[in-house]
Motif scaffolding. Structure first.
Motif, short mmCIF file in Angstrom:
data_model
loop_
_atom_site.label_atom_id
_atom_site.label_comp_id
_atom_site.label_asym_id
_atom_site.label_seq_id
_atom_site.Cartn_x
_atom_site.Cartn_y
_atom_site.Cartn_z
N TYR A 173 3.10 0.02 14.49
CA TYR A 173 3.46 -0.91 13.43
C TYR A 173 3.51 -0.20 12.08
CZ TYR A 173 2.46 -4.20 9.68
OH TYR A 173 2.47 -4.87 8.50
N LEU A 174 2.51 0.65 11.79
CA LEU A 174 2.47 1.37 10.52
C LEU A 174 3.64 2.34 10.40
CD1 LEU A 174 -1.33 2.16 10.13
CD2 LEU A 174 0.02 0.50 8.84
N LEU A 175 4.07 2.90 11.51
CA LEU A 175 5.20 3.82 11.48
C LEU A 175 6.45 3.11 10.95
CD1 LEU A 175 6.40 6.60 12.20
CD2 LEU A 175 6.89 5.69 14.48
N TYR A 176 6.65 1.87 11.38
CA TYR A 176 7.84 1.13 10.96
C TYR A 176 7.65 0.45 9.61
CZ TYR A 176 9.74 1.82 15.65
OH TYR A 176 10.23 2.39 16.79
N ALA A 177 6.55 -0.27 9.45
CA ALA A 177 6.35 -1.07 8.24
C ALA A 177 5.88 -0.24 7.06
CB ALA A 177 5.35 -2.20 8.51
N GLY A 178 5.04 0.77 7.30
CA GLY A 178 4.48 1.59 6.23
C GLY A 178 5.35 2.79 5.90
N TRP A 179 5.36 3.76 6.83
CA TRP A 179 6.17 4.95 6.61
C TRP A 179 7.65 4.61 6.58
CZ3 TRP A 179 3.52 8.80 4.78
CH2 TRP A 179 2.18 8.95 5.15
N ALA A 214 0.82 -1.21 0.00
CA ALA A 214 0.00 0.00 0.00
C ALA A 214 0.85 1.25 0.00
CB ALA A 214 -0.93 -0.01 1.21
N PHE A 215 1.89 1.30 0.83
CA PHE A 215 2.69 2.52 0.95
C PHE A 215 3.65 2.68 -0.22
CE2 PHE A 215 0.93 2.41 5.12
CZ PHE A 215 1.04 3.70 5.64
N VAL A 216 4.28 1.61 -0.67
CA VAL A 216 5.23 1.72 -1.77
C VAL A 216 4.52 2.10 -3.07
CG1 VAL A 216 6.82 0.43 -3.25
CG2 VAL A 216 6.95 0.20 -0.77
N ASN A 217 3.37 1.50 -3.33
CA ASN A 217 2.64 1.81 -4.56
C ASN A 217 2.03 3.20 -4.53
OD1 ASN A 217 2.16 -0.48 -6.73
ND2 ASN A 217 2.35 -1.49 -4.76
N ASN A 218 1.30 3.51 -3.49
CA ASN A 218 0.54 4.75 -3.47
C ASN A 218 1.36 5.98 -3.13
OD1 ASN A 218 -2.40 3.89 -3.89
ND2 ASN A 218 -1.73 2.47 -2.31
N ILE A 219 2.52 5.80 -2.52
CA ILE A 219 3.38 6.94 -2.23
C ILE A 219 4.66 6.87 -3.07
CG2 ILE A 219 4.75 8.12 -0.46
CD1 ILE A 219 2.69 7.30 1.59
N GLY A 220 5.37 5.74 -3.03
CA GLY A 220 6.65 5.64 -3.71
C GLY A 220 6.55 5.78 -5.22
N GLN A 231 -4.01 13.24 -1.63
CA GLN A 231 -5.22 12.61 -1.07
C GLN A 231 -4.84 11.37 -0.24
OE1 GLN A 231 -8.05 10.27 -3.64
NE2 GLN A 231 -9.40 11.98 -3.22
N TYR A 232 -3.91 10.57 -0.75
CA TYR A 232 -3.54 9.35 -0.04
C TYR A 232 -2.81 9.67 1.26
CZ TYR A 232 -1.98 4.61 0.86
OH TYR A 232 -1.78 3.39 1.45
N ILE A 233 -1.88 10.61 1.22
CA ILE A 233 -1.12 10.95 2.42
C ILE A 233 -2.03 11.50 3.51
CG2 ILE A 233 0.63 12.52 3.36
CD1 ILE A 233 2.17 12.21 0.77
#
Length: 524
Positions: free
Chosen positions: A475-481, A396-402, A458-460
């Motif tokens: 968990y999201l702080l480490y795995a997502g962000w 989710a994070f790599v696709n929608n942000i990266g 919008q996603y951020i």
């Protein structure tokens, strides 16, 4: 003048146009075509969604694909090399794209491994009467509340670990064989097989009872949806994520084409083939879902119609109800394996090419090195009982942000800041049979970055206000962000070392503006 001290080996090249086209299609046609498009279309206006979808294809998908092709083909390198030849410091953008491929590869391999396991399960319909319980419970052994109130574990699941290791061994072997004997040959075999197998599955699905009801749900247009900005954003997102653009793949593949190679014609073939396969997937998936709804008396809205749930829960339930279900289950999961594997090969080729070019590594050294490192990370991260949660978050994070940020950076720096649009358009027109008009500037310089900036913002904002899937915020702080931070860190770290390979490079064909500037300098 370069200060590098090692002469690069001659660049590998696709043997011809067919090999390149099939390889590019193999990258573009992946798991998202099969399990993402039908759900996105259904949720965003049904048949009416095809209007913004086609607009997005013509104004964003094809133009950004041409930008990737032009960069790779003119500057003759993987992403870091190509951007470095645009402007030295832009090498970091290339490594940002390589890091995107690194993170995607380590979890994408796990999904291919799941599909391989279910291909085997299909012959005995091993999921029984409870596909959901079988997939999440027996196969993945996912703990209850994973991601919400549990942390990551290192409890390995043999049913995932063994096929995952096998996937990495096979993909390493393909990459080590080279562009022609490995990448091209794999796609020349798998892509025709994929099309035949999936087409057979679709034809069978269309003959099932209830298939028409499923198709009506998908294609009945809700014209009011066209007034919703979110529907248009969804269309641009679907096109963008399904074409494998803006994270180095098409740049790298284009760099393996001969100097005198048609680029725009094959680009159109790849783009429309990708969209055609998505429509084929939509037909097959919703025909099958209509059948399952009719057989079980369940509303379509109560079924998983996208993503992991569609592939590994809904479809097993469908094939269990179908005549000759084992055969068609094998066709479906075999198609998933082939689509996923060809995409995984393209993703890892980006990493391999970048390492070979910068550090003067042999193909085997680069391939084995990245295979051992990334394969180890993949096994430890995604063959455990909480592998699905980590996969879902990183994806989710790599696709929608990266990836979205990468495309924005490309347009801003290459088109706006360094004004390379005219040179790249000149290059495409000089080598291609179909000329690219000035409309291309408008698309890659305005429409694409504006739409993607809106998507990214919008996603951020959503992720800040709403924890993804309700997962634990720490968990999201480490795995997502943390995944996003890793993209940036990797881009910096890999940019710092000097280039160890040296390759005499002159852009061809000569750009008239550059030639005029050189002549003035010589006179002076």
């Amino acid at each position: 003048m370069s200060t590098d001290n090692t002469t690069a080996a001659p660049r590998e090249q696709f043997t011809g146009q067919v090999g390149f086209i099939l390889s590019a299609i193999g990258s573009a046609v992946g798991l998202g075509n099969i399990w993402r498009f039908p759900g996105v279309a259904y949720e965003n206006g049904g048949g009416a969604f095809m209007v913004p979808y086609l607009v997005a294809l013509l104004t964003a998908g094809i133009p950004i694909l041409f930008l990737d092709y032009a960069l790779g083909h003119r500057f003759r390198g993987g992403a870091p090399q190509a951007f470095r030849r645009v402007k030295g410091w832009l090498e970091s953008l290339g490594w940002f794209q390589v890091m995107i491929c690194v993170l995607i590869a380590v979890y994408y391999a796990a999904v291919v491994a799941w599909a391989a396991s279910f291909f085997v399960y299909s012959f005995g319909l091993d999921w029984g009467d409870d596909p959901e319980g079988f997939f999440f419970g027996e196969h993945l052994q996912l703990p209850k509340g994973a991601g919400v109130d549990t942390v990551l574990t290192f409890d390995f699941v043999a049913a995932v670990l063994i096929p995952l290791v096998l996937v990495w061994l096979v993909v390493i072997a393909v990459l080590a064989a080279g562009v022609v004997k490995g990448v091209q040959r794999a796609n020349v075999v798998f892509i025709p097989l994929l099309i035949v197998a999936f087409a057979a599955l679709v034809v069978r699905a269309l003959t099932l009872d209830g298939a028409v009801d499923g198709l009506n749900l998908l294609f009945t247009p809700d014209w009011g949806a066209l007034g919703d900005p979110d529907v248009w954003i969804a269309a641009y997102g679907q096109i963008f994520f399904s074409l494998s653009v803006a994270f180095g793949i098409m740049i790298t593949y284009a760099s393996y084409r001969r100097r005198r190679s048609n680029m725009t014609g094959p680009g159109l073939v790849v783009a429309f083939s990708n969209s055609g396969f998505e429509l084929l997937a939509g037909l097959g998936v919703f025909a099958a879902i209509g059948f399952l709804a009719a057989e079980s008396g369940t509303a379509v809205a109560d079924l998983s119609i996208a993503g992991v749930g569609l592939a590994f829960v809904t479809f097993p339930a469908i094939v269990s109800e179908m005549p000759a279900g084992a055969f068609f289950g094998a066709l479906f999961f075999g198609s998933l394996v082939m689509a996923g594997f060809t995409s995984l090969v393209s993703i890892l080729q980006v990493v391999s090419a970048a390492l070979q070019e910068k550090f003067a590594l042999s193909r085997n050294a680069a391939t084995i090195g990245l295979g051992v490192v990334l394969g180890t990370v993949s096994v430890f991260g995604f063959s455990t009982t909480t592998g699905l949660v980590l996969l879902d978050t990183v994806d989710a994070f790599v696709n929608n942000i990266g990836i979205v940020a990468s495309a924005i950076f490309m347009c801003v720096f290459v088109i706006w800041l360094y004004r390379k649009g005219p040179e790249l358009r000149y290059h495409l027109n000089a080598v291609s049979t179909m000329p690219v008009g000035r409309w291309w500037y408008v698309c890659v310089g305005a429409i694409v970055p504006v739409m993607l900036i809106v998507m990214l913002a919008q996603y951020i904002v959503t992720r800040i206000n709403e924890p993804y899937e309700g997962y634990d915020t720490t968990y999201l702080l480490y795995a997502g962000w943390g995944s996003v931070a890793l993209l940036l860190l990797g881009a910096i770290v890999f940019t710092l070392p000097r280039w160890r390979s040296r390759e005499e490079f002159t852009a061809w064909p000569s750009y008239p503006v550059d030639s005029a500037a050189e002549q003035k300098g010589a006179v002076r």
